[in-house]
Design an enzyme around this catalytic site. Structure first.
Site, mmCIF file in Angstrom:
data_model
loop_
_atom_site.group_PDB
_atom_site.id
_atom_site.type_symbol
_atom_site.label_atom_id
_atom_site.label_comp_id
_atom_site.label_asym_id
_atom_site.label_seq_id
_atom_site.Cartn_x
_atom_site.Cartn_y
_atom_site.Cartn_z
ATOM 1 N N GLY A 58 6.835 -13.449 6.507
ATOM 2 C CA GLY A 58 7.779 -13.797 5.457
ATOM 3 C C GLY A 58 8.098 -12.662 4.512
ATOM 4 C CB ILE A 61 7.957 -4.599 6.592
ATOM 5 C CG1 ILE A 61 8.332 -3.490 5.614
ATOM 6 C CG2 ILE A 61 7.724 -4.010 7.982
ATOM 7 C CD1 ILE A 61 9.599 -2.752 5.965
ATOM 8 C CB SER A 83 4.231 -17.061 1.182
ATOM 9 O OG SER A 83 5.378 -17.634 0.581
ATOM 10 C CD GLU A 84 4.777 -25.357 1.839
ATOM 11 O OE1 GLU A 84 4.767 -26.422 2.473
ATOM 12 O OE2 GLU A 84 4.583 -25.292 0.606
ATOM 13 C CE LYS A 186 3.818 3.420 -3.367
ATOM 14 N NZ LYS A 186 4.972 3.661 -2.499
ATOM 15 C CB SER A 230 10.098 -8.352 -2.026
ATOM 16 O OG SER A 230 8.962 -8.045 -1.248
#
Length: 414
Positions: A58, A61, A83-84, A186, A230
């Site tokens: 979800g 990527i 995450s639903e 990173k 996001s």
């Protein structure tokens, strides 16, 4: 995501048309180079008629990986997310795509399987992989927001390090042919917890791949920031511009490597297809982009002007707010020098040192003990000992640590 250009703010405010006045702006306009085109034949060759699992399906990527994989006609696409809403959204989108393909006369028989669950749940992951026996696992599930992970250190370790270990271990146990870890720039000489956990996740995968008896080809793909994902700067800047500013920059010197979401997903699939075991693939992302230049570009492409010392009457102010905890001025893609060329002009292989599994296991056991004891200070210290090159750029700021440099605020009552 879409970015839109704006007319003059006063015209916009007085207009009856509202957002109808907005003109589409392609995200590629912000890239500063030509997007990398995918090799569809490679994608289809390694996806078609196979069972594929994507963790973090979800996310930015993960969801794009699912879209690209679906085009390759897998037998089944397993969508895993904790995450639903995220899982519901990508499942619904892909179902609609398949329906539209069938309406257009292009029969698609891929089975979509939405699976709720966390990569930290060992039993759930074991059940999923043993039951479905996927051919390829793309592990995109991770906590990636630098300040949030800095403030929630133990959860970052639990998810990014031990979650990766759970998924990779189950792949090895079940002899899944291919496992690909989605990593980040990173992880190179990290200055924050997120980067350190991702580098340690890479080390876990490297150590597993080094075991000669493994039937699973484990590899990882490292790349930089993704435009429009996001939590990235583009949607933040977009909202700030729509609100009339200011657009906030942490430091005028800060630079980042950028890709589009489709580029990143396609190259992850292609890099994974070239893996032989233990590979650390690095995507060539072109030249780094100054974030202040990206902000200026977005403002100007919106039809507005920057308010600064050169134009005191500009539309949108650029405001410098200072580096956040763990934030780095410059990102790198390689720890060692001299990357190895591959058959793809945008994909290279890095040669990165790692600890053998027997030695790494002792570090991980101590780290797990610190997590179980809810001791972020100890966990941070152990990360520094284990991840070579990890030099925190700020003090401990975990929200549940009494040693944190940012003290809690207690509301007064009465």
């Amino acid at each position: 995501m879409n970015v839109r250009t704006l007319p003059d703010l006063m015209d916009f405010a007085l207009s009856d048309l509202g957002t109808a006045n907005l003109k589409e702006l392609e995200i590629e306009d912000l890239l500063g180079r030509e997007p990398v085109l995918p090799d569809r034949s490679v994608i289809e060759q390694h996806i078609q008629d196979k069972v594929i699992l994507v963790t973090g399906a979800g996310g930015s990527i993960g969801s794009e990986l699912c879209r690209q994989i679906l085009v390759g006609c897998p037998q089944a696409l397993l969508l895993l997310d904790h995450s639903e809403f995220g899982l519901y959204s990508i499942h619904r989108e892909l179902e609609l795509f398949l329906t539209n393909q069938q309406i257009a006369g292009r029969e698609r028989t891929t089975q979509l399987v939405p699976l709720l669950g966390s990569v930290q749940d060992e039993q759930r992951i074991a059940n999923i992989i043993s039951y479905w026996q996927p051919s390829r696992v793309y592990h995109a599930a991770a906590y990636k927001h630098v300040p949030l992970v800095e403030h929630n250190l133990l959860q970052g370790i639990q998810n990014n390090v031990f979650g990766t270990m759970v998924v990779a271990r189950e792949c090895v146990r079940n002899k899944v042919p291919h496992f690909v870890l989605v990593s980040t720039d990173k992880a190179v000489r990290p200055t924050n917890i997120m980067g350190a956990t991702k580098r340690l996740a890479e080390m876990v995968v490297q150590a597993m791949a080094n075991e000669s008896n493994s039937a699973t080809c484990l590899s990882m793909v490292r790349f930089g920031n993704v435009l429009g994902s996001s939590g990235s700067v583009v949607p933040v800047f977009r909202q700030q511009i729509l609100s009339g500013g200011p657009v906030t920059i942490t430091d005028e010197r800060i630079t980042r490597f950028f890709m589009t979401i489709p580029e990143a997903a396609q190259l992850v699939i292609q890099a994974g297809a070239m893996a032989t075991g233990g590979d650390v693939f690095v995507l060539d992302m072109g030249e780094p982009v100054k974030i202040v230049d990206l902000a200026r570009n977005m403002i100007e492409l919106s039809g507005l002007t920057v308010r600064d010392k050169n134009d005191l009457f500009g539309d949108i102010e650029l405001k410098i707010i200072g580096l956040r905890p763990g934030e780095k001025l410059y990102e790198e893609l390689l720890i060692a020098d001299a990357p190895i060329e591959t058959a793809h002009p945008r994909i290279r292989k890095a040669t990165e040192e790692f600890l053998p599994q027997s030695q790494l296991a002792r570090h991980l056991e101590a780290l797990r003990d610190s997590v179980n004891a809810s001791d972020p200070a100890r966990a941070r210290e152990l990360l520094q000992r284990t991840v070579d090159g990890f030099k925190p750029s700020s003090g401990l700021v975990d929200h549940l640590s009494p040693l944190a440099q940012v003290p809690r605020k207690i509301a007064e009552h009465g």
